[in-house]
Every structure is written in structure tokens, then in C-alpha cells.
Motif scaffolding. Structure first.
Motif, short mmCIF file in Angstrom:
data_model
loop_
_atom_site.label_atom_id
_atom_site.label_comp_id
_atom_site.label_asym_id
_atom_site.label_seq_id
_atom_site.Cartn_x
_atom_site.Cartn_y
_atom_site.Cartn_z
N GLY A 171 28.87 -6.99 20.96
CA GLY A 171 29.50 -5.71 20.64
C GLY A 171 30.43 -5.79 19.45
N ALA A 172 31.55 -6.45 19.63
CA ALA A 172 32.56 -6.61 18.58
C ALA A 172 33.16 -8.01 18.74
N PRO A 173 33.82 -8.50 17.70
CA PRO A 173 34.45 -9.82 17.85
C PRO A 173 35.51 -9.79 18.96
N PRO A 174 35.66 -10.88 19.70
CA PRO A 174 36.71 -10.95 20.73
C PRO A 174 38.08 -10.70 20.11
N PRO A 175 38.95 -10.07 20.78
CA PRO A 175 38.94 -9.73 22.20
C PRO A 175 38.34 -8.35 22.51
N PHE A 176 37.69 -7.74 21.58
CA PHE A 176 37.17 -6.39 21.76
C PHE A 176 35.68 -6.38 22.12
N ASP A 177 35.15 -7.54 22.50
CA ASP A 177 33.73 -7.66 22.83
C ASP A 177 33.41 -6.97 24.15
N HIS A 178 32.13 -6.61 24.30
CA HIS A 178 31.64 -6.10 25.58
C HIS A 178 30.96 -7.25 26.32
N PRO A 179 30.53 -7.05 27.57
CA PRO A 179 29.81 -8.13 28.23
C PRO A 179 28.67 -8.64 27.35
N HIS A 180 28.54 -9.93 27.23
CA HIS A 180 27.55 -10.52 26.34
C HIS A 180 26.16 -10.31 26.93
N VAL A 181 25.33 -9.56 26.20
CA VAL A 181 24.02 -9.11 26.68
C VAL A 181 22.93 -9.90 25.99
N PHE A 182 22.04 -10.51 26.78
CA PHE A 182 20.88 -11.20 26.23
C PHE A 182 19.83 -10.15 25.90
N LEU A 183 19.39 -10.13 24.66
CA LEU A 183 18.35 -9.19 24.21
C LEU A 183 17.11 -9.97 23.79
N ASP A 184 15.96 -9.47 24.19
CA ASP A 184 14.68 -10.10 23.87
C ASP A 184 13.76 -9.02 23.32
N MET A 185 13.41 -9.11 22.04
CA MET A 185 12.55 -8.12 21.40
C MET A 185 11.10 -8.21 21.88
N GLY A 186 10.72 -9.36 22.43
CA GLY A 186 9.33 -9.53 22.82
C GLY A 186 8.43 -9.36 21.61
N GLY A 187 7.45 -8.48 21.69
CA GLY A 187 6.53 -8.23 20.58
C GLY A 187 6.99 -7.12 19.66
N GLU A 188 8.15 -6.53 19.94
CA GLU A 188 8.66 -5.43 19.11
C GLU A 188 9.43 -5.98 17.91
N ARG A 189 9.76 -5.10 16.99
CA ARG A 189 10.52 -5.49 15.80
C ARG A 189 11.94 -4.92 15.83
N GLU A 190 12.27 -4.14 16.84
CA GLU A 190 13.60 -3.56 16.97
C GLU A 190 14.00 -3.53 18.44
N ILE A 191 15.32 -3.54 18.65
CA ILE A 191 15.85 -3.38 20.00
C ILE A 191 17.25 -2.78 19.89
N VAL A 192 17.63 -1.99 20.89
CA VAL A 192 18.95 -1.36 20.92
C VAL A 192 19.75 -1.98 22.06
#
Length: 83
Positions: free
Chosen positions: A29-50
Motif C-alpha cells: 500500500g504505502a511505506p511503513p508506518p502507513f502500509d496496509h496488510p501485506h497482500v500477496f498478488l499473483d497475476m497468473g496468466g494475466e498482465r495486470e492485477i488490482v
């Protein structure tokens, strides 16, 4: 044994799109201490992810290295310390 670290990225600058060289990574999200829970993202076969927390759009750029981002300041340098 070699340690494989998952790259961490953030949208502290507030840019509309972050281009990354990895299909699997963490959004903080943002640099600590303003970060959100650290989310693992996997694009798989796509080229974009939100990110479901901060709505940052990540786009794959295969010309970038796996831990690189454009803009470069969106890469979280301290990811190894948090692992």
C-alpha cells in the motif's frame, strides 16, 4: 540454501499504474508506518492485477527485473528486513 524473497511494492507516490517485472509479489500500500496488510498478488496468466486493499493497478513489464518497478521508488527497499 539460497533464499528466495518475494518482491514488495507500494504506491506511496500515488501513481495510477505501477509496472513491475514479477507476476507474484506483495503490495504493502504505502511505506511503513502507513502500509496496509501485506497482500500477496499473483497475476497468473494475466498482465495486470488490482490490489484489493488500495486499488493500485499493477501491470507486468517483462523488460523489468523481478524486483524492479516503474516508477522505481515504488519498490519497497526494506522487504528483506520484514521477512
Amino acid at each position: 540454501m539460497a533464499q528466495h524473497l518475494v518482491p514488495h511494492f507500494h504506491n506511496g507516490p500515488g501513481v495510477p499504474v505501477i509496472e513491475v517485472g514479477a507476476r507474484e509479489f506483495m503490495c504493502i500500500g504505502a511505506p511503513p508506518p502507513f502500509d496496509h496488510p501485506h497482500v500477496f498478488l499473483d497475476m497468473g496468466g494475466e498482465r495486470e492485477i488490482v490490489c484489493p486493499y488500495c486499488s493500485t493497478l499493477y501491470r507486468l513489464d517483462p523488460t523489468l527485473g523481478p524486483a524492479e518497478a516503474r516508477p522505481a521508488e515504488c519498490r519497497w527497499e526494506n522487504a528483506a528486513q520484514a521477512a
